[in-house]
Write a protein that holds these residues in place. Structure first.
Motif, PDB file in Angstrom:
ATOM      1  N   LEU A 116       0.821  -1.207   0.000  1.00  0.00           N
ATOM      2  CA  LEU A 116       0.000   0.000   0.000  1.00  0.00           C
ATOM      3  C   LEU A 116       0.859   1.263   0.000  1.00  0.00           C
ATOM      4  N   THR A 164       2.168   3.009  -3.354  1.00  0.00           N
ATOM      5  CA  THR A 164       1.440   3.991  -4.165  1.00  0.00           C
ATOM      6  C   THR A 164       2.148   5.339  -4.196  1.00  0.00           C
ATOM      7  N   THR A 214      -2.802   4.580   3.147  1.00  0.00           N
ATOM      8  CA  THR A 214      -2.980   5.449   1.981  1.00  0.00           C
ATOM      9  C   THR A 214      -2.763   6.909   2.363  1.00  0.00           C
ATOM     10  N   SER A 231       0.903   7.479   2.837  1.00  0.00           N
ATOM     11  CA  SER A 231       1.627   7.556   1.564  1.00  0.00           C
ATOM     12  C   SER A 231       1.484   8.932   0.926  1.00  0.00           C
TER      13      SER A 231
END
Length: 283
Positions: free
Chosen positions: A81, A84, A143, A146
């Protein structure tokens, strides 16, 4: 890539925000003291402010999210994940007005296809091998982390940082560590931390994160941001899943299906495409 498994082992007996705080406070203090001892000038308020912003985005939000999510997802899935980041880098640079080349976009897309192939085995491992869906809260945290890491990486290139670079990196780690320490106090992590219950594996994992994750890994990453393009530096996130998944299989008990080998080949292909575009720009 190995830091994901170390984080997974660390949070088994050390609360996540307390662990992340100790990691960066100890590493940042050591680097700051050594750099000042070597003759570096005292940083200005502006330099402290910019370092605090970078440390907040990269370490407080970015790494803090990984540490917290390590309680809910496998180390392999966490690395997938976080992979990304190159996509966010390209999109953020496009938003800044820097149009990416077609081959660069293709490289990102190819790499993410490989990442998608890795999600299947990693998602099974994340829930104990029963094939259930990925924990949505953990995935959302990763997420967010990131995206924050990407924004912080881009901001660091334009911000006013202390000289030498080692001093600025130390200030970023100190700033992120202080913010994580405050968050650990709010969430009750410090009250749940009892030295007598910390396992040897968690203590060794914390030591590994301090040395290899912070003093070596993070410092190298921040230096690379000054000498290479963000898109090229961001390709590390393609390689991380390869390392993390293989270590998860060898040391963490995760199974690696045949599709993962195809995913690794696709990811390496994406890295090659992005690297070739960056090399042609330098020429």
């Amino acid at each position: 890539g190995s830091t994901y498994l170390a984080s997974k082992w660390g949070v088994k007996s050390i609360p996540p925000f307390a662990m992340a705080s100790m990691r960066f406070l100890l590493a940042g203090s050591a680097r700051y003291a050594f750099t000042r001892w070597r003759g570096a000038a005292a940083p200005t308020r502006r330099e402290w402010r910019d370092s605090a912003i970078v440390g907040g985005l990269l370490l407080f939000v970015g790494n803090g999210s990984v540490s917290w999510a390590s309680q809910r997802v496998s180390s392999g899935l966490a690395s997938v994940l976080v992979a990304t980041v190159p996509l966010w880098l390209v999109l953020c640079e496009a938003w800044q007005g820097k149009r990416p080349r077609l081959m660069q976009l293709l490289g990102v897309l190819v790499g993410l296809v490989g990442v998608g192939l890795l999600v299947i085995p990693s998602s099974r491992a994340a829930v104990g091998g029963n094939g259930s869906s990925v924990d949505p809260v953990g995935a959302a945290a990763l997420t967010l982390g990131s995206l924050s890491w990407t924004v912080g990486s881009l901001y660091s290139r334009a911000s006013q940082q202390a000289k030498p670079a080692a001093l600025a990196i130390a200030m970023q780690m100190l700033s992120g560590g202080i913010l994580l320490a405050l968050l650990a106090g709010v969430t009750g992590d410090w009250s749940r931390l009892h030295p007598t219950t910390v396992t040897i594996s968690s203590a060794l994992s914390l030591l590994y994160l301090i040395i290899f994750g912070s003093l070596i890994g993070f410092s190298t990453y921040m230096w690379l941001l000054k000498v290479a393009s963000p898109a090229a530096v961001g390709t590390y996130a393609y390689v991380n899943p390869l390392v993390a998944v293989l270590l998860g299989v060898a040391l963490g008990g995760e199974r690696l299906p045949a599709t993962a080998y195809l995913a690794m080949a696709v990811i390496v292909g994406g890295v090659a495409l992005v690297s070739l575009v960056d090399a042609s720009r330098r020429r």
